[in-house]
Design a protein around this motif. Structure first.
Motif, PDB file in Angstrom:
ATOM      1  N   UNK A 139       7.580  -1.476   4.538  1.00  0.00           N
ATOM      2  CA  UNK A 139       5.942  -1.317   4.798  1.00  0.00           C
ATOM      3  C   UNK A 139       5.341   0.025   4.421  1.00  0.00           C
ATOM      4  N   UNK A 140       6.329   1.162   4.136  1.00  0.00           N
ATOM      5  CA  UNK A 140       5.895   2.387   3.880  1.00  0.00           C
ATOM      6  C   UNK A 140       5.620   2.386   2.276  1.00  0.00           C
ATOM      7  N   UNK A 141       6.718   1.949   1.578  1.00  0.00           N
ATOM      8  CA  UNK A 141       6.401   2.041   0.078  1.00  0.00           C
ATOM      9  C   UNK A 141       6.018   0.551  -0.538  1.00  0.00           C
ATOM     10  N   UNK A 142       5.724  -0.300   0.114  1.00  0.00           N
ATOM     11  CA  UNK A 142       5.319  -1.508  -0.475  1.00  0.00           C
ATOM     12  C   UNK A 142       6.288  -2.178  -1.443  1.00  0.00           C
ATOM     13  N   UNK A 143       7.449  -2.470  -1.117  1.00  0.00           N
ATOM     14  CA  UNK A 143       8.593  -2.763  -1.981  1.00  0.00           C
ATOM     15  C   UNK A 143       8.330  -4.242  -2.402  1.00  0.00           C
ATOM     16  N   UNK A 144       8.393  -4.556  -3.821  1.00  0.00           N
ATOM     17  CA  UNK A 144       8.423  -5.748  -4.173  1.00  0.00           C
ATOM     18  C   UNK A 144       9.925  -5.874  -5.045  1.00  0.00           C
ATOM     19  N   UNK A 145       9.820  -7.094  -5.211  1.00  0.00           N
ATOM     20  CA  UNK A 145      11.249  -7.470  -6.036  1.00  0.00           C
ATOM     21  C   UNK A 145      11.156  -7.046  -7.467  1.00  0.00           C
ATOM     22  N   UNK A 146      12.018  -6.675  -8.010  1.00  0.00           N
ATOM     23  CA  UNK A 146      12.267  -5.770  -9.399  1.00  0.00           C
ATOM     24  C   UNK A 146      12.148  -6.916 -10.443  1.00  0.00           C
ATOM     25  N   UNK A 147      11.970  -8.271 -10.130  1.00  0.00           N
ATOM     26  CA  UNK A 147      12.200  -9.431 -10.850  1.00  0.00           C
ATOM     27  C   UNK A 147      10.626  -9.426 -11.846  1.00  0.00           C
ATOM     28  N   UNK A 148      10.594 -10.115 -12.922  1.00  0.00           N
ATOM     29  CA  UNK A 148       9.780 -10.320 -13.829  1.00  0.00           C
ATOM     30  C   UNK A 148       8.420 -10.794 -12.989  1.00  0.00           C
ATOM     31  N   UNK A 149       8.540 -11.775 -12.325  1.00  0.00           N
ATOM     32  CA  UNK A 149       7.539 -12.714 -11.626  1.00  0.00           C
ATOM     33  C   UNK A 149       6.676 -11.752 -10.796  1.00  0.00           C
ATOM     34  N   UNK A 150       7.338 -10.843 -10.086  1.00  0.00           N
ATOM     35  CA  UNK A 150       6.810  -9.976  -8.918  1.00  0.00           C
ATOM     36  C   UNK A 150       6.104  -8.826  -9.775  1.00  0.00           C
ATOM     37  N   UNK A 151       6.460  -8.432 -10.744  1.00  0.00           N
ATOM     38  CA  UNK A 151       5.968  -7.403 -11.362  1.00  0.00           C
ATOM     39  C   UNK A 151       4.720  -7.700 -11.987  1.00  0.00           C
ATOM     40  N   UNK A 152       4.744  -8.948 -12.726  1.00  0.00           N
ATOM     41  CA  UNK A 152       3.566  -9.592 -13.261  1.00  0.00           C
ATOM     42  C   UNK A 152       2.327  -9.608 -12.134  1.00  0.00           C
ATOM     43  N   UNK A 153       2.769 -10.389 -11.103  1.00  0.00           N
ATOM     44  CA  UNK A 153       1.937 -10.523  -9.824  1.00  0.00           C
ATOM     45  C   UNK A 153       1.331  -9.314  -9.298  1.00  0.00           C
ATOM     46  N   UNK A 154       2.050  -8.132  -9.379  1.00  0.00           N
ATOM     47  CA  UNK A 154       1.458  -7.009  -8.980  1.00  0.00           C
ATOM     48  C   UNK A 154       0.439  -6.210  -9.872  1.00  0.00           C
ATOM     49  N   UNK A 155       0.821  -6.258 -11.263  1.00  0.00           N
ATOM     50  CA  UNK A 155      -0.043  -5.652 -12.372  1.00  0.00           C
ATOM     51  C   UNK A 155      -1.268  -6.486 -12.376  1.00  0.00           C
ATOM     52  N   UNK A 156      -1.196  -8.063 -11.900  1.00  0.00           N
ATOM     53  CA  UNK A 156      -2.365  -8.423 -12.015  1.00  0.00           C
ATOM     54  C   UNK A 156      -3.264  -8.505 -10.951  1.00  0.00           C
ATOM     55  N   UNK A 157      -3.005  -7.959  -9.886  1.00  0.00           N
ATOM     56  CA  UNK A 157      -3.757  -7.662  -8.768  1.00  0.00           C
ATOM     57  C   UNK A 157      -5.157  -6.707  -9.023  1.00  0.00           C
ATOM     58  N   UNK A 158      -6.123  -7.162  -8.430  1.00  0.00           N
ATOM     59  CA  UNK A 158      -7.410  -6.275  -8.636  1.00  0.00           C
ATOM     60  C   UNK A 158      -7.960  -6.026  -7.233  1.00  0.00           C
ATOM     61  N   UNK A 159      -8.021  -4.587  -7.131  1.00  0.00           N
ATOM     62  CA  UNK A 159      -8.608  -3.875  -5.996  1.00  0.00           C
ATOM     63  C   UNK A 159     -10.316  -4.122  -5.919  1.00  0.00           C
ATOM     64  N   UNK A 160     -10.832  -3.746  -5.216  1.00  0.00           N
ATOM     65  CA  UNK A 160     -12.100  -3.716  -5.050  1.00  0.00           C
ATOM     66  C   UNK A 160     -12.939  -2.634  -5.969  1.00  0.00           C
ATOM     67  N   UNK A 161     -14.228  -2.997  -6.574  1.00  0.00           N
ATOM     68  CA  UNK A 161     -14.678  -1.715  -7.402  1.00  0.00           C
ATOM     69  C   UNK A 161     -15.044  -0.774  -6.540  1.00  0.00           C
ATOM     70  N   UNK A 162     -15.062   0.418  -7.459  1.00  0.00           N
ATOM     71  CA  UNK A 162     -15.332   1.635  -6.989  1.00  0.00           C
ATOM     72  C   UNK A 162     -16.766   1.827  -6.309  1.00  0.00           C
ATOM     73  N   UNK A 163     -17.071   2.700  -5.641  1.00  0.00           N
ATOM     74  CA  UNK A 163     -18.348   3.109  -4.922  1.00  0.00           C
ATOM     75  C   UNK A 163     -19.258   3.259  -6.001  1.00  0.00           C
ATOM     76  N   UNK A 164     -18.849   3.843  -7.253  1.00  0.00           N
ATOM     77  CA  UNK A 164     -19.790   4.167  -8.431  1.00  0.00           C
ATOM     78  C   UNK A 164     -19.944   2.695  -9.422  1.00  0.00           C
ATOM     79  N   UNK A 165     -19.490   1.480  -8.870  1.00  0.00           N
ATOM     80  CA  UNK A 165     -19.692   0.615  -9.452  1.00  0.00           C
ATOM     81  C   UNK A 165     -19.010   0.373 -10.618  1.00  0.00           C
ATOM     82  N   UNK A 166     -17.593   0.844 -10.660  1.00  0.00           N
ATOM     83  CA  UNK A 166     -16.756   1.017 -11.796  1.00  0.00           C
ATOM     84  C   UNK A 166     -15.831  -0.376 -11.961  1.00  0.00           C
ATOM     85  N   UNK A 167     -15.132  -0.528 -12.739  1.00  0.00           N
ATOM     86  CA  UNK A 167     -14.425  -1.952 -13.076  1.00  0.00           C
ATOM     87  C   UNK A 167     -13.393  -2.044 -12.066  1.00  0.00           C
ATOM     88  N   UNK A 168     -13.019  -3.196 -11.718  1.00  0.00           N
ATOM     89  CA  UNK A 168     -11.870  -3.487 -10.518  1.00  0.00           C
ATOM     90  C   UNK A 168     -10.766  -2.911 -11.647  1.00  0.00           C
TER      91      UNK A 168
END
Length: 217
Positions: free
Chosen positions: A44-73
């Protein structure tokens, strides 16, 4: 390596609002880490995910909320050691070594996802502890089978206490162009670019970090 999904840089991914600043930053590790007493509580402290391909792809494809300046996700950020178990067993005080070999899976994945690669080297980490290695290589063999490092180590006073050494980090960022089916030549070119830049930054910064007499091998 720190891999960044999406078009924004790693630095910009850290500039979100307080509510989203730490939402999509992960650490890639072996699945067994989540089942080891003591280590599993770090999840829960370092947000561990599996080092497998599927987990890495899922992590990279996540998008956080746009910035307060209206920047890209911005995409997710994933930190993962590229030399894995073999790198841990090759670790020796006074020696800076990256054990990559012929592995190119991460480079191929970065091209396929268009992820940015931030290659980083932490000066002094090989001096913190000494890894105990048996002469028959049994611990390394067991570690490979379990896909997790099984080893002993010691530091100050021959106890598992890290030595007091100067620590610093250098980073070499590399942008990639998303390629649906990267060729072996594309993958090798990115590999040379990433680690070539890291070596150049290492050589430029090592004296300032207090390790001017070392070479990255």
């Amino acid at each position: 390596l720190f891999l960044v999904g999406g078009p924004a840089s790693m630095a910009s991914c850290l500039q979100d609002t307080p509510s989203t600043r730490y939402t999509h930053r992960y650490t890639g590790a072996a699945d067994v880490v989540k089942r080891v007493p003591g280590l599993r509580y770090m999840h829960s402290l370092i947000w561990v995910v599996s080092a497998g391909k599927r987990s890495i792809v899922r992590a990279l494809r996540e998008r956080c909320a746009p910035s307060s300046q209206g920047g890209a996700r911005r995409g997710g950020v994933l930190g993962i050691p590229p030399d894995g178990i073999l790198g841990a067993f090759r670790s020796r005080p006074g020696v800076d070594e990256l054990v990559i070999g012929q592995r190119r899976g991460l480079m191929r994945l970065c091209l396929a996802e268009g992820a940015q690669v931030h290659a980083a080297f932490f000066f002094g980490t090989s001096d913190l502890l000494t890894v105990v290695q048996d002469p028959w290589g049994l611990m390394e063999t067991l570690s490979r089978k379990m896909r997790a490092g099984v080893m002993g180590f010691y530091g100050r006073w021959f106890l598992p206490i890290p030595r007091r050494v100067a620590l610093s980090v250098c980073v070499a960022p590399v942008r990639t162009t998303k390629t649906a089916s990267p060729s072996a030549a594309d993958v090798e070119r990115l590999h040379e670019q990433v680690y070539g830049r890291l070596k150049a930054v290492y050589d430029a910064q090592k004296a300032f970090a207090g390790y001017g007499d070392r070479e990255l091998i």
